[in-house]
Design a protein around this motif. Sequence first.
Motif, short mmCIF file in Angstrom:
data_model
loop_
_atom_site.label_atom_id
_atom_site.label_comp_id
_atom_site.label_asym_id
_atom_site.label_seq_id
_atom_site.Cartn_x
_atom_site.Cartn_y
_atom_site.Cartn_z
N ARG A 1 0.85 -1.19 0.00
CA ARG A 1 0.00 0.00 0.00
C ARG A 1 0.88 1.23 0.00
NH1 ARG A 1 -5.18 -0.39 0.82
NH2 ARG A 1 -5.37 1.46 2.13
N SER A 2 0.46 2.26 -0.76
CA SER A 2 1.29 3.45 -0.94
C SER A 2 0.43 4.64 -1.34
CB SER A 2 2.34 3.18 -2.01
OG SER A 2 3.08 4.34 -2.29
N THR A 3 1.02 5.83 -1.27
CA THR A 3 0.37 7.02 -1.80
C THR A 3 0.88 7.32 -3.20
OG1 THR A 3 2.04 8.45 -0.79
CG2 THR A 3 0.04 8.02 0.48
N TRP A 4 1.84 6.53 -3.70
CA TRP A 4 2.42 6.71 -5.03
C TRP A 4 1.45 6.26 -6.10
CZ3 TRP A 4 3.58 3.40 -9.05
CH2 TRP A 4 4.37 3.93 -10.07
N GLY A 5 1.32 6.98 -7.17
CA GLY A 5 0.54 6.57 -8.33
C GLY A 5 -0.94 6.43 -8.04
N LYS A 6 -1.56 5.51 -8.80
CA LYS A 6 -2.99 5.23 -8.65
C LYS A 6 -3.17 3.76 -8.30
CE LYS A 6 -3.46 6.84 -12.70
NZ LYS A 6 -3.51 7.37 -13.99
N GLU A 7 -4.36 3.41 -7.90
CA GLU A 7 -4.69 2.02 -7.55
C GLU A 7 -4.29 1.09 -8.68
OE1 GLU A 7 -6.31 -1.09 -5.29
OE2 GLU A 7 -6.38 1.02 -4.68
N GLY A 8 -3.48 0.06 -8.39
CA GLY A 8 -3.08 -0.94 -9.37
C GLY A 8 -1.87 -0.59 -10.21
N ASP A 9 -1.28 0.61 -10.06
CA ASP A 9 -0.08 0.97 -10.82
C ASP A 9 1.09 0.06 -10.46
OD1 ASP A 9 -1.28 2.99 -12.18
OD2 ASP A 9 -0.32 4.63 -11.09
N VAL A 10 2.06 -0.08 -11.39
CA VAL A 10 3.24 -0.90 -11.18
C VAL A 10 4.45 0.02 -11.04
CG1 VAL A 10 4.73 -2.69 -12.13
CG2 VAL A 10 2.26 -2.81 -12.47
N LEU A 11 5.14 -0.07 -9.92
CA LEU A 11 6.36 0.69 -9.66
C LEU A 11 7.54 -0.21 -10.00
CD1 LEU A 11 7.87 3.15 -8.51
CD2 LEU A 11 7.64 2.11 -6.26
N LYS A 12 8.26 0.10 -11.08
CA LYS A 12 9.41 -0.71 -11.50
C LYS A 12 10.68 -0.11 -10.92
CE LYS A 12 7.29 -2.37 -15.70
NZ LYS A 12 7.40 -2.59 -17.13
N LEU A 13 11.40 -0.90 -10.14
CA LEU A 13 12.61 -0.42 -9.48
C LEU A 13 13.82 -0.56 -10.39
CD1 LEU A 13 12.10 -1.96 -5.93
CD2 LEU A 13 11.49 0.33 -6.74
N ASP A 14 14.70 0.45 -10.39
CA ASP A 14 15.98 0.38 -11.11
C ASP A 14 17.04 -0.26 -10.24
OD1 ASP A 14 14.89 1.67 -13.29
OD2 ASP A 14 15.47 3.65 -12.57
#
Length: 73
Positions: free
Chosen positions: A25-38
């Motif tokens: 759970r996060s405040t980043w992006g929108k519901e269901g978004d994918v955060l790809k880490l470098d």
Amino acid sequence: MKKDIHPDYHEIVVEMTDGTTYKTRSTWGKEGDVLKLDIDSKSHPAWTGGSQRVRDAGQVAKFNKRFASFGLK
């Protein structure tokens, strides 16, 4: 709590550098978004112990020689 002052807290998917994913759970992006880490704990040299070199050009030896008489061991 006051209404309409807090950010939206929702579920996202985090994708690690090796392709594995997990939900959080996060405040980043929108519901269901994918955060790809470098960079993550599986690829960063601080955690993996990658090729690290100590380059002191004798500075540690010079320090030890200069302050050897203090008697701290």
